[in-house]
Scaffold this active site. Sequence first.
Site, PDB file in Angstrom:
ATOM      1  N   ARG A  42      55.807  32.393  44.294  1.00 59.46           N
ATOM      2  CA  ARG A  42      55.076  32.141  45.681  1.00 59.46           C
ATOM      3  C   ARG A  42      56.054  31.530  46.330  1.00 59.46           C
ATOM      4  O   ARG A  42      56.779  30.659  46.339  1.00 59.46           O
ATOM      5  CB  ARG A  42      54.184  31.151  45.402  1.00 59.46           C
ATOM      6  N   SER A 111      41.895  34.851  44.817  1.00 60.09           N
ATOM      7  CA  SER A 111      41.177  33.444  44.731  1.00 60.09           C
ATOM      8  C   SER A 111      39.615  33.621  45.091  1.00 60.09           C
ATOM      9  O   SER A 111      39.455  34.437  46.019  1.00 60.09           O
ATOM     10  CB  SER A 111      41.929  32.701  45.846  1.00 60.09           C
ATOM     11  N   LYS A 140      48.341  22.789  48.663  1.00 60.35           N
ATOM     12  CA  LYS A 140      47.825  23.513  49.879  1.00 60.35           C
ATOM     13  C   LYS A 140      46.815  22.466  50.536  1.00 60.35           C
ATOM     14  O   LYS A 140      45.804  22.172  50.002  1.00 60.35           O
ATOM     15  CB  LYS A 140      46.861  24.597  49.270  1.00 60.35           C
TER      16      LYS A 140
END
Length: 212
Positions: A42, A111, A140
């Site tokens: 990521r 997701s 997040k």
Amino acid sequence: MKCDKESLLLYAVTDRSWLNGQTLYEQVEQALEGGATFVQLREKELDEEHFLEEAREIKELCRKYNVPFVINDNVDIALAMDADGVHVGQSDMEAGDVRAKLGPDKIIGVSAQTVEQALLAQSHGADYLGVGAVFPTGSKADASEVSHDTLREICEAVDIPVIAIGGIGKNNVKELSGSGICGIAVISAIFAQKDIKTATEELKEAVRETVM
């Protein structure tokens, strides 16, 4: 590289926030030595050239440990460096479009936060779902929480494996017992720890007890 429930047990998502003088490669290797079963790269900050270079190196490392390696969000990078697959969010790209681009053999994770999203992703060819955030998370800021009831409902509604994500660590993972998940995805519970290898080993043991 196949994606099954066993390979999704302890899914490590990279983050360069906690490098502390190490390289990301070194930290991923420590996580793999500790028993991480899946790796997602990521990267929100790197330019394409460096991202591609790093992705190729970490893919080779994951090959050595026989662990699936996927790219977060960036389907073009995944395609360019022949990753095992990609993980996309709801806003990134429909799973069906990703499948058309990557071909039938690649792993696609999506997701999801609702049963409706989960069923849609499954019907469009997702191989697994990442559901969360199941606990409050710092990685997040915009991640809204998913109740443990909703997590259970999603697990019951789909036929593909489901992993929980968001704020999970060895101290709270057991709260997810009985939900139907086959594993967890974590960032800080591995990469923010002083001893990444040991943290991974201990977390993996806790996850095994949770999903039994």
